[in-house]
Design a protein around this motif. Structure first.
Motif, PDB file in Angstrom:
ATOM      1  N   MET A 141      30.815  34.595 -42.456  1.00 54.53           N
ATOM      2  CA  MET A 141      31.510  33.359 -42.125  1.00 54.53           C
ATOM      3  C   MET A 141      30.689  32.576 -41.105  1.00 54.53           C
ATOM      4  SD  MET A 141      35.500  34.206 -41.551  1.00 54.53           S
ATOM      5  CE  MET A 141      36.544  33.740 -42.881  1.00 54.53           C
ATOM      6  N   PHE A 142      30.714  31.280 -41.248  1.00 57.58           N
ATOM      7  CA  PHE A 142      30.128  30.443 -40.218  1.00 57.58           C
ATOM      8  C   PHE A 142      31.055  29.275 -39.955  1.00 57.58           C
ATOM      9  CE2 PHE A 142      28.360  28.395 -44.018  1.00 57.58           C
ATOM     10  CZ  PHE A 142      28.556  27.063 -43.731  1.00 57.58           C
ATOM     11  N   MET A 143      30.919  28.687 -38.785  1.00 59.61           N
ATOM     12  CA  MET A 143      31.791  27.609 -38.374  1.00 59.61           C
ATOM     13  C   MET A 143      30.994  26.319 -38.253  1.00 59.61           C
ATOM     14  SD  MET A 143      34.362  27.440 -35.084  1.00 59.61           S
ATOM     15  CE  MET A 143      33.525  28.812 -34.420  1.00 59.61           C
ATOM     16  N   LEU A 144      31.642  25.221 -38.633  1.00 64.51           N
ATOM     17  CA  LEU A 144      31.031  23.900 -38.556  1.00 64.51           C
ATOM     18  C   LEU A 144      32.014  22.981 -37.857  1.00 64.51           C
ATOM     19  CD1 LEU A 144      28.944  21.724 -39.549  1.00 64.51           C
ATOM     20  CD2 LEU A 144      30.335  21.560 -41.608  1.00 64.51           C
ATOM     21  N   LEU A 145      31.570  22.297 -36.817  1.00 70.88           N
ATOM     22  CA  LEU A 145      32.401  21.295 -36.178  1.00 70.88           C
ATOM     23  C   LEU A 145      32.047  19.955 -36.794  1.00 70.88           C
ATOM     24  CD1 LEU A 145      32.283  22.367 -32.432  1.00 70.88           C
ATOM     25  CD2 LEU A 145      34.125  22.698 -34.074  1.00 70.88           C
ATOM     26  N   ALA A 146      33.024  19.338 -37.440  1.00 69.67           N
ATOM     27  CA  ALA A 146      32.776  18.076 -38.140  1.00 69.67           C
ATOM     28  C   ALA A 146      33.502  16.950 -37.438  1.00 69.67           C
ATOM     29  CB  ALA A 146      33.241  18.186 -39.594  1.00 69.67           C
ATOM     30  N   LEU A 147      32.769  15.968 -36.978  1.00 66.36           N
ATOM     31  CA  LEU A 147      33.383  14.827 -36.318  1.00 66.36           C
ATOM     32  C   LEU A 147      33.821  13.768 -37.324  1.00 66.36           C
ATOM     33  CD1 LEU A 147      30.978  14.484 -33.287  1.00 66.36           C
ATOM     34  CD2 LEU A 147      33.239  15.532 -33.348  1.00 66.36           C
ATOM     35  N   SER A 148      33.125  13.695 -38.439  1.00 67.01           N
ATOM     36  CA  SER A 148      33.454  12.699 -39.450  1.00 67.01           C
ATOM     37  C   SER A 148      33.295  13.319 -40.826  1.00 67.01           C
ATOM     38  CB  SER A 148      32.532  11.491 -39.308  1.00 67.01           C
ATOM     39  OG  SER A 148      32.829  10.553 -40.316  1.00 67.01           O
ATOM     40  N   ILE A 149      34.362  13.279 -41.595  1.00 64.59           N
ATOM     41  CA  ILE A 149      34.328  13.824 -42.940  1.00 64.59           C
ATOM     42  C   ILE A 149      35.000  12.844 -43.889  1.00 64.59           C
ATOM     43  CG2 ILE A 149      34.402  16.215 -42.139  1.00 64.59           C
ATOM     44  CD1 ILE A 149      37.330  16.263 -43.000  1.00 64.59           C
TER      45      ILE A 149
ATOM     46  N   VAL B 131      35.618  26.508 -41.085  1.00 67.46           N
ATOM     47  CA  VAL B 131      35.086  27.866 -41.143  1.00 67.46           C
ATOM     48  C   VAL B 131      34.869  28.233 -42.606  1.00 67.46           C
ATOM     49  CG1 VAL B 131      35.453  30.275 -40.526  1.00 67.46           C
ATOM     50  CG2 VAL B 131      36.347  28.466 -39.036  1.00 67.46           C
ATOM     51  N   TYR B 132      33.629  28.484 -42.965  1.00 66.58           N
ATOM     52  CA  TYR B 132      33.289  28.875 -44.327  1.00 66.58           C
ATOM     53  C   TYR B 132      33.658  30.334 -44.541  1.00 66.58           C
ATOM     54  CZ  TYR B 132      30.399  29.987 -48.388  1.00 66.58           C
ATOM     55  OH  TYR B 132      29.950  30.416 -49.598  1.00 66.58           O
ATOM     56  N   SER B 133      34.371  30.615 -45.614  1.00 63.88           N
ATOM     57  CA  SER B 133      34.865  31.968 -45.888  1.00 63.88           C
ATOM     58  C   SER B 133      33.818  32.885 -46.503  1.00 63.88           C
ATOM     59  CB  SER B 133      36.054  31.887 -46.849  1.00 63.88           C
ATOM     60  OG  SER B 133      35.614  31.488 -48.139  1.00 63.88           O
ATOM     61  N   GLY B 134      32.723  32.302 -47.013  1.00 65.39           N
ATOM     62  CA  GLY B 134      31.738  33.105 -47.712  1.00 65.39           C
ATOM     63  C   GLY B 134      32.008  33.176 -49.206  1.00 65.39           C
ATOM     64  N   HIS B 135      33.036  32.461 -49.670  1.00 66.19           N
ATOM     65  CA  HIS B 135      33.414  32.470 -51.080  1.00 66.19           C
ATOM     66  C   HIS B 135      33.428  31.057 -51.639  1.00 66.19           C
ATOM     67  CE1 HIS B 135      34.572  36.672 -50.698  1.00 66.19           C
ATOM     68  NE2 HIS B 135      35.207  36.341 -49.591  1.00 66.19           N
ATOM     69  N   GLU B 136      33.426  30.973 -52.968  1.00 66.63           N
ATOM     70  CA  GLU B 136      33.510  29.683 -53.658  1.00 66.63           C
ATOM     71  C   GLU B 136      34.659  29.726 -54.654  1.00 66.63           C
ATOM     72  OE1 GLU B 136      29.671  29.355 -55.505  1.00 66.63           O
ATOM     73  OE2 GLU B 136      28.801  28.434 -53.728  1.00 66.63           O
ATOM     74  N   ASP B 137      35.149  28.530 -55.032  1.00 66.10           N
ATOM     75  CA  ASP B 137      36.163  28.469 -56.079  1.00 66.10           C
ATOM     76  C   ASP B 137      35.464  28.434 -57.440  1.00 66.10           C
ATOM     77  OD1 ASP B 137      35.284  25.833 -56.463  1.00 66.10           O
ATOM     78  OD2 ASP B 137      37.176  24.922 -55.898  1.00 66.10           O
ATOM     79  N   ARG B 138      36.234  28.313 -58.500  1.00 68.36           N
ATOM     80  CA  ARG B 138      35.631  28.358 -59.838  1.00 68.36           C
ATOM     81  C   ARG B 138      34.723  27.160 -60.124  1.00 68.36           C
ATOM     82  NH1 ARG B 138      40.741  27.140 -63.812  1.00 68.36           N
ATOM     83  NH2 ARG B 138      41.216  25.103 -62.966  1.00 68.36           N
ATOM     84  N   TYR B 139      34.829  26.102 -59.317  1.00 71.34           N
ATOM     85  CA  TYR B 139      33.954  24.938 -59.464  1.00 71.34           C
ATOM     86  C   TYR B 139      32.762  25.003 -58.514  1.00 71.34           C
ATOM     87  CZ  TYR B 139      38.066  23.257 -61.910  1.00 71.34           C
ATOM     88  OH  TYR B 139      39.123  23.144 -62.769  1.00 71.34           O
ATOM     89  N   ARG B 140      32.575  26.161 -57.888  1.00 75.65           N
ATOM     90  CA  ARG B 140      31.471  26.435 -56.969  1.00 75.65           C
ATOM     91  C   ARG B 140      31.555  25.650 -55.672  1.00 75.65           C
ATOM     92  NH1 ARG B 140      26.011  27.883 -59.710  1.00 75.65           N
ATOM     93  NH2 ARG B 140      25.908  28.749 -57.634  1.00 75.65           N
ATOM     94  N   ARG B 141      32.763  25.191 -55.323  1.00 76.36           N
ATOM     95  CA  ARG B 141      32.955  24.546 -54.026  1.00 76.36           C
ATOM     96  C   ARG B 141      33.164  25.647 -52.981  1.00 76.36           C
ATOM     97  NH1 ARG B 141      37.966  20.764 -55.615  1.00 76.36           N
ATOM     98  NH2 ARG B 141      38.568  22.809 -56.365  1.00 76.36           N
ATOM     99  N   PRO B 142      32.494  25.558 -51.853  1.00 75.93           N
ATOM    100  CA  PRO B 142      32.736  26.529 -50.793  1.00 75.93           C
ATOM    101  C   PRO B 142      34.214  26.484 -50.361  1.00 75.93           C
ATOM    102  CG  PRO B 142      30.766  25.260 -50.334  1.00 75.93           C
ATOM    103  CD  PRO B 142      31.444  24.602 -51.495  1.00 75.93           C
ATOM    104  N   LEU B 143      34.814  27.654 -50.199  1.00 72.96           N
ATOM    105  CA  LEU B 143      36.189  27.751 -49.714  1.00 72.96           C
ATOM    106  C   LEU B 143      36.158  27.829 -48.196  1.00 72.96           C
ATOM    107  CD1 LEU B 143      37.567  30.307 -52.309  1.00 72.96           C
ATOM    108  CD2 LEU B 143      38.101  27.857 -52.157  1.00 72.96           C
ATOM    109  N   VAL B 144      36.958  26.965 -47.552  1.00 77.33           N
ATOM    110  CA  VAL B 144      36.928  26.871 -46.095  1.00 77.33           C
ATOM    111  C   VAL B 144      38.331  26.928 -45.499  1.00 77.33           C
ATOM    112  CG1 VAL B 144      34.782  25.536 -46.086  1.00 77.33           C
ATOM    113  CG2 VAL B 144      36.977  24.334 -46.106  1.00 77.33           C
TER     114      VAL B 144
END
Length: 114
Positions: free
Chosen positions: A1-9, A64-77
């Motif tokens: 897992m890794f964490m990303l602080l996003a100010l603008s999304i 926080v990225y879970s280390g997994h993706e959904d069936r469309y290959r989007r990272p699950l967070v």
């Protein structure tokens, strides 16, 4: 897992975000689709998206990225807003449901209008 602080999304919809061109799927929730089958689903989807935009306005999203993706290959967070779990907030407010392995039938109920 890794964490990303996003100010603008970019908020794509109630359960999908975009950062630097990468779509991210908020894990363990289901939000209605903006191009849904009935008016109720589309209205609920618009409310969910508007709520996520509102929560992002002026707040820091901790992603926080879970280390997994959904069936469309989007990272699950997982997403926290000012220390609060975004999933729980959306479910409590009635604009999302817990993920059960398939998309809910948003149009199945007395409030539906085509």
């Amino acid at each position: 897992m890794f964490m990303l602080l996003a100010l603008s999304i970019l908020v794509v919809d109630g359960d999908t975000l975009k950062i630097d061109g990468q779509r991210l799927r908020i894990m363990n929730i289901a939000a209605a689709e903006l191009n849904g089958e009935c008016r109720y689903e589309r209205e609920l989807a618009a409310k969910a998206k508007a709520r996520v935009i509102e929560l992002n306005d002026g707040h820091v999203f901790e992603i926080v990225y879970s280390g997994h993706e959904d069936r469309y290959r989007r990272p699950l967070v997982l997403v926290n807003v000012e220390g609060k779990d975004l999933r729980e907030m959306l479910i409590e407010e009635g604009v999302a449901q817990p993920w059960t392995g398939r998309q809910p039938d948003w149009c199945d109920g007395p409030q539906t209008n085509q």
